[in-house]
Design an enzyme around this catalytic site. Structure first.
Site, PDB file in Angstrom:
ATOM      1  N   HIS A  44       0.865  -1.179   0.000  1.00  0.00           N
ATOM      2  CA  HIS A  44       0.000   0.000   0.000  1.00  0.00           C
ATOM      3  C   HIS A  44       0.903   1.231   0.000  1.00  0.00           C
ATOM      4  O   HIS A  44       1.175   1.812   1.058  1.00  0.00           O
ATOM      5  CB  HIS A  44      -0.908  -0.029   1.227  1.00  0.00           C
ATOM      6  CG  HIS A  44      -1.997   0.988   1.205  1.00  0.00           C
ATOM      7  ND1 HIS A  44      -3.235   0.771   1.754  1.00  0.00           N
ATOM      8  CD2 HIS A  44      -2.045   2.249   0.707  1.00  0.00           C
ATOM      9  CE1 HIS A  44      -4.004   1.846   1.586  1.00  0.00           C
ATOM     10  NE2 HIS A  44      -3.290   2.760   0.970  1.00  0.00           N
ATOM     11  N   GLU A  71      -2.519  -1.550  -3.278  1.00  0.00           N
ATOM     12  CA  GLU A  71      -3.629  -0.749  -2.761  1.00  0.00           C
ATOM     13  C   GLU A  71      -3.263   0.732  -2.819  1.00  0.00           C
ATOM     14  O   GLU A  71      -2.102   1.085  -2.609  1.00  0.00           O
ATOM     15  CB  GLU A  71      -3.882  -1.073  -1.282  1.00  0.00           C
ATOM     16  CG  GLU A  71      -4.228  -2.489  -0.982  1.00  0.00           C
ATOM     17  CD  GLU A  71      -4.335  -2.732   0.532  1.00  0.00           C
ATOM     18  OE1 GLU A  71      -4.910  -3.763   0.895  1.00  0.00           O
ATOM     19  OE2 GLU A  71      -3.829  -1.912   1.327  1.00  0.00           O
ATOM     20  N   HIS A 192      -8.417  -5.287   7.162  1.00  0.00           N
ATOM     21  CA  HIS A 192      -8.194  -4.266   8.182  1.00  0.00           C
ATOM     22  C   HIS A 192      -8.486  -4.821   9.573  1.00  0.00           C
ATOM     23  O   HIS A 192      -9.602  -5.201   9.874  1.00  0.00           O
ATOM     24  CB  HIS A 192      -9.002  -2.986   7.959  1.00  0.00           C
ATOM     25  CG  HIS A 192      -8.164  -1.767   8.238  1.00  0.00           C
ATOM     26  ND1 HIS A 192      -7.801  -1.399   9.504  1.00  0.00           N
ATOM     27  CD2 HIS A 192      -7.558  -0.892   7.400  1.00  0.00           C
ATOM     28  CE1 HIS A 192      -7.025  -0.329   9.426  1.00  0.00           C
ATOM     29  NE2 HIS A 192      -6.841  -0.007   8.171  1.00  0.00           N
TER      30      HIS A 192
HETATM   31  N1  PXP Z   1      -6.898  -3.279   3.408  1.00  0.00           N
HETATM   32  C1  PXP Z   1      -6.649  -1.954   3.247  1.00  0.00           C
HETATM   33  C2  PXP Z   1      -7.382  -1.223   2.184  1.00  0.00           C
HETATM   34  C3  PXP Z   1      -5.717  -1.289   4.051  1.00  0.00           C
HETATM   35  O1  PXP Z   1      -5.483   0.008   3.881  1.00  0.00           O
HETATM   36  C4  PXP Z   1      -5.023  -2.034   5.027  1.00  0.00           C
HETATM   37  C5  PXP Z   1      -3.983  -1.353   5.877  1.00  0.00           C
HETATM   38  O2  PXP Z   1      -2.987  -0.825   5.065  1.00  0.00           O
HETATM   39  C6  PXP Z   1      -5.304  -3.406   5.157  1.00  0.00           C
HETATM   40  C7  PXP Z   1      -6.262  -3.993   4.340  1.00  0.00           C
HETATM   41  C8  PXP Z   1      -4.608  -4.270   6.147  1.00  0.00           C
HETATM   42  O3  PXP Z   1      -4.926  -3.866   7.451  1.00  0.00           O
HETATM   43  P1  PXP Z   1      -4.095  -4.405   8.698  1.00  0.00           P
HETATM   44  O4  PXP Z   1      -2.711  -3.836   8.570  1.00  0.00           O
HETATM   45  O5  PXP Z   1      -4.836  -3.880   9.879  1.00  0.00           O
HETATM   46  O6  PXP Z   1      -4.083  -5.897   8.613  1.00  0.00           O
END
Ligand code: PXP
Length: 239
Positions: A44, A71, A192
């Protein structure tokens, strides 16, 4: 078919960036995560490059043997250029603002319908699968179907936050959103704040969950259990 585990390696880059230099080696981490059983690698890149850098994304692409998921916010021109250049298997569009600590909301797929339709078409023309980040609301999922996206990614922070109090209540809106996605023939991803405690219940409750992307909790667990064990522990949660 088991839900795929895509490992988000942003936190490895954050650790590296805290010291300068190249320890830990993000590229090697991507290679190793795949060898340890990850079904994909997620990155990301944010505009300020405080986690994974744009150069990392370019370096990682050639070593991908699984699935590469990038992402980010397509309203940032250099993000769009990066995705079109590196051609990942999937791009996940996230409406995060510059400097934001982490993603904290999904797209308003009704208000942003025209914008999303155009940008999604651009990526799909290049053969890149598109997923868009959405809150667990059936109306947002229904409107997502009109944008031409292949998949949605359900934003799971609210589920994770409420899991310990009342997991049945916490999962309910996600089941409704997933049923709408299935009806509209949209693929379902999620991410997330998923972790070893809440992942199994989420994956067994959501019909047709194709992929989860997990970063923070998984990398934190790897400090204790090692990356190889941790990836296997998370994969077990998805069985
Ligand atoms: N999905 C998206 C769109 C995110 O922005 C993130 C965090 O960068 C995640 C998934 C993964 O989240 P986590 O780091 O809490 O597992």
């Amino acid at each position: 078919m088991a839900t795929k585990l895509s490992v988000n390696i942003n936190k490895i880059a954050t650790l590296r960036n805290s010291r300068g230099g190249n320890v830990p080696d993000v590229l090697q981490a991507a290679i190793d995560c795949q060898q340890f059983g990850a079904d994909g690698i997620t990155v990301h890149p944010r505009p300020d490059e405080r986690h994974i850098r744009y150069a990392d994304v370019r370096a990682i692409k050639p070593i991908i043997t699984t699935e590469f998921n990038i992402e980010g916010n397509p309203k940032v021109d250099k993000f769009v250029e990066l995705v079109l250049e590196t051609k990942p298997h999937q791009v996940t569009l996230v409406p995060d603002t510059e400097g934001q600590l982490t993603s904290d909301h999904g797209w308003d797929t009704i208000k942003e319908a025209v914008y999303l339709r155009d940008i999604i078409a651009l990526f799909k023309k290049e053969g890149i699968r598109v997923s868009i980040f959405v809150d667990p609301q059936a109306d947002m999922v229904a409107a997502a179907a009109d944008t031409g996206t292949d998949r949605i990614e359900l934003y799971t922070e609210a589920y994770a936050k409420n899991y310990h109090n009342d997991r049945e209540k916490a999962i309910a809106p996600y089941i409704q959103a997933a049923e709408m996605a299935n009806l509209k023939k949209l693929g379902i991803n999620a991410g997330h704040d998923l972790d070893r405690n809440n992942l199994h219940y989420f994956s067994k409750s959501i019909p047709g969950l194709l992929e989860v992307s997990i970063g923070h909790a998984l990398i934190a667990d790897a400090l204790y259990y090692g990356m190889g064990n941790t990836i296997q522990l998370y994969k077990r949660c998805l069985q």
